[in-house]
Scaffold this active site. Structure first.
Site, PDB file in Angstrom:
ATOM      1  N   ASN A   9       0.910  -1.167  -0.124  1.00  0.00           N
ATOM      2  CA  ASN A   9       0.182   0.043   0.042  1.00  0.00           C
ATOM      3  C   ASN A   9       0.770   1.292  -0.091  1.00  0.00           C
ATOM      4  O   ASN A   9       2.093   1.315   0.274  1.00  0.00           O
ATOM      5  CB  ASN A   9      -1.023  -0.111   1.237  1.00  0.00           C
ATOM      6  CG  ASN A   9      -1.699   1.279   1.260  1.00  0.00           C
ATOM      7  OD1 ASN A   9      -2.465   1.564   0.377  1.00  0.00           O
ATOM      8  ND2 ASN A   9      -1.715   1.750   2.463  1.00  0.00           N
ATOM      9  N   HIS A  15       0.707   4.876   1.740  1.00  0.00           N
ATOM     10  CA  HIS A  15       0.083   5.986   2.645  1.00  0.00           C
ATOM     11  C   HIS A  15       0.678   7.180   2.504  1.00  0.00           C
ATOM     12  O   HIS A  15       1.803   7.487   2.706  1.00  0.00           O
ATOM     13  CB  HIS A  15       0.159   5.153   4.089  1.00  0.00           C
ATOM     14  CG  HIS A  15      -0.573   6.053   5.083  1.00  0.00           C
ATOM     15  ND1 HIS A  15      -1.880   5.836   5.248  1.00  0.00           N
ATOM     16  CD2 HIS A  15      -0.099   6.645   6.016  1.00  0.00           C
ATOM     17  CE1 HIS A  15      -2.348   6.714   6.190  1.00  0.00           C
ATOM     18  NE2 HIS A  15      -1.131   7.409   6.577  1.00  0.00           N
ATOM     19  N   SER A  19       4.594   6.893   2.482  1.00  0.00           N
ATOM     20  CA  SER A  19       5.499   5.614   2.559  1.00  0.00           C
ATOM     21  C   SER A  19       4.771   4.532   2.072  1.00  0.00           C
ATOM     22  O   SER A  19       3.488   4.380   1.858  1.00  0.00           O
ATOM     23  CB  SER A  19       5.238   5.070   4.463  1.00  0.00           C
ATOM     24  OG  SER A  19       5.694   6.277   4.948  1.00  0.00           O
ATOM     25  N   ASP A  66      -2.445   0.453   8.392  1.00  0.00           N
ATOM     26  CA  ASP A  66      -1.103   1.248   8.144  1.00  0.00           C
ATOM     27  C   ASP A  66       0.015   1.041   9.219  1.00  0.00           C
ATOM     28  O   ASP A  66       0.847   1.934   9.495  1.00  0.00           O
ATOM     29  CB  ASP A  66      -1.415   2.790   8.403  1.00  0.00           C
ATOM     30  CG  ASP A  66      -2.694   3.186   7.454  1.00  0.00           C
ATOM     31  OD1 ASP A  66      -2.580   2.680   6.247  1.00  0.00           O
ATOM     32  OD2 ASP A  66      -3.555   4.085   7.801  1.00  0.00           O
TER      33      ASP A  66
HETATM   34  C1  GRF Z   1      -2.681   8.955  -2.541  1.00  0.00           C
HETATM   35  O1  GRF Z   1      -2.415  10.039  -1.655  1.00  0.00           O
HETATM   36  C2  GRF Z   1      -2.503   7.546  -1.460  1.00  0.00           C
HETATM   37  O2  GRF Z   1      -1.185   7.769  -0.660  1.00  0.00           O
HETATM   38  C3  GRF Z   1      -3.474   7.432  -0.830  1.00  0.00           C
HETATM   39  O3  GRF Z   1      -4.549   7.687  -1.693  1.00  0.00           O
HETATM   40  C4  GRF Z   1      -4.004   8.614  -2.466  1.00  0.00           C
HETATM   41  C5  GRF Z   1      -4.208   7.951  -3.924  1.00  0.00           C
HETATM   42  O4  GRF Z   1      -4.181   8.689  -5.253  1.00  0.00           O
HETATM   43  N1  GRF Z   1      -3.518   5.888  -0.270  1.00  0.00           N
HETATM   44  P1  GRF Z   1      -4.548   8.317  -6.652  1.00  0.00           P
HETATM   45  O5  GRF Z   1      -5.674   7.648  -6.714  1.00  0.00           O
HETATM   46  O6  GRF Z   1      -3.345   7.261  -6.868  1.00  0.00           O
HETATM   47  O7  GRF Z   1      -4.353   9.494  -7.196  1.00  0.00           O
END
Ligand code: GRF
Length: 216
Positions: free
Chosen positions: A109, A111, A138, A147
């Site tokens: 993932n 985050h 991260s 997370d």
């Molecule tokens: C990102 O900021 C990521 O860190 C979080 O969700 C957002 C996704 O953005 N988990 P995108 O859909 O890839 O533009």
């Protein structure tokens, strides 16, 4: 080496998905994205997938009576492709322990914070409220606790005096588009492994995740 088989789970814009697609297209990641799965029918990331010729699927969480049933459906679709790596890229659902443990070690993932700081939601707002000087993102292995999985790589951005949530989020996104493809590349090259809740890179215990800095 044969191409890694990737599945990407999204809920929204899919800009991280796009960054991964672009790195595959540029020959920097040796992989195929087998499908992009969204829990939202209107996620813009689905359009990005279609434009790249990638199969898409929608598993609408509102159609399920429980998290368990939703996750079961998701797992059934995922297992049809037997992926090597499952990438959560803005997938806004909490996954059950059963689901996570089924894929642990190949489920990652991104985050938007420098974990272990600011798990959960509204990370940019919380970083600004705390008047911290640095923030970022991260990439981590997903484990049952939200997370809390071991971090593979981080991207750091400086917080500017005049930053608001939007400007900060935009810069965090920029660094995300650098670090997520890097982490995916490491995984596809079998250079990174999760063992006993720790990250190993080239069989060496990773003491501190590598940090990339946004130079603006
Ligand atoms: C990102 O900021 C990521 O860190 C979080 O969700 C957002 C996704 O953005 N988990 P995108 O859909 O890839 O533009």
């Amino acid at each position: 080496m044969s191409k890694s088989r990737l599945i990407v789970l999204i809920s929204g814009s899919g800009s991280n998905l796009q960054a991964i697609i672009d790195h595959i297209d540029a020959g920097e990641i040796n992989a195929n994205i087998l499908s992009v799965i969204s829990n939202k029918a209107n996620a813009y990331g689905l359009e990005r997938a279609k434009a790249a010729g990638i199969a898409t699927a929608i598993v609408d969480h509102t159609q399920y009576d429980s998290r368990e049933l939703f996750d079961q459906s998701l797992a059934e679709i995922i297992d049809q492709s037997s992926p090597d790596i499952i990438i959560l890229a803005g997938f806004m659902r909490i996954l059950t322990e059963t689901f996570v443990m089924r894929y642990v070690g190949k489920l990652i993932n991104i985050h938007p914070s420098l974990l272990p700081l600011y798990r959960g939601l509204h990370t940019h707002k919380r970083a600004l409220q705390d008047k911290t000087t640095q923030h970022g993102a991260s990439v981590h292995f997903v484990t049952p606790e939200l997370d809390a999985g071991a971090v593979i790589v981080q991207g750091v951005v400086s917080i500017k005096n005049n930053d608001n949530e939007e400007t900060l989020a935009a810069r965090v996104h920029q660094i995300e588009h650098i670090i997520y493809p890097q982490a995916v590349k490491l995984l596809t090259e079998n250079k990174v492994e999760l063992k006993a809740d720790h990250v190993y890179i080239n069989n060496q215990l990773l003491q501190q995740p590598k940090q990339y800095y946004l130079k603006k």
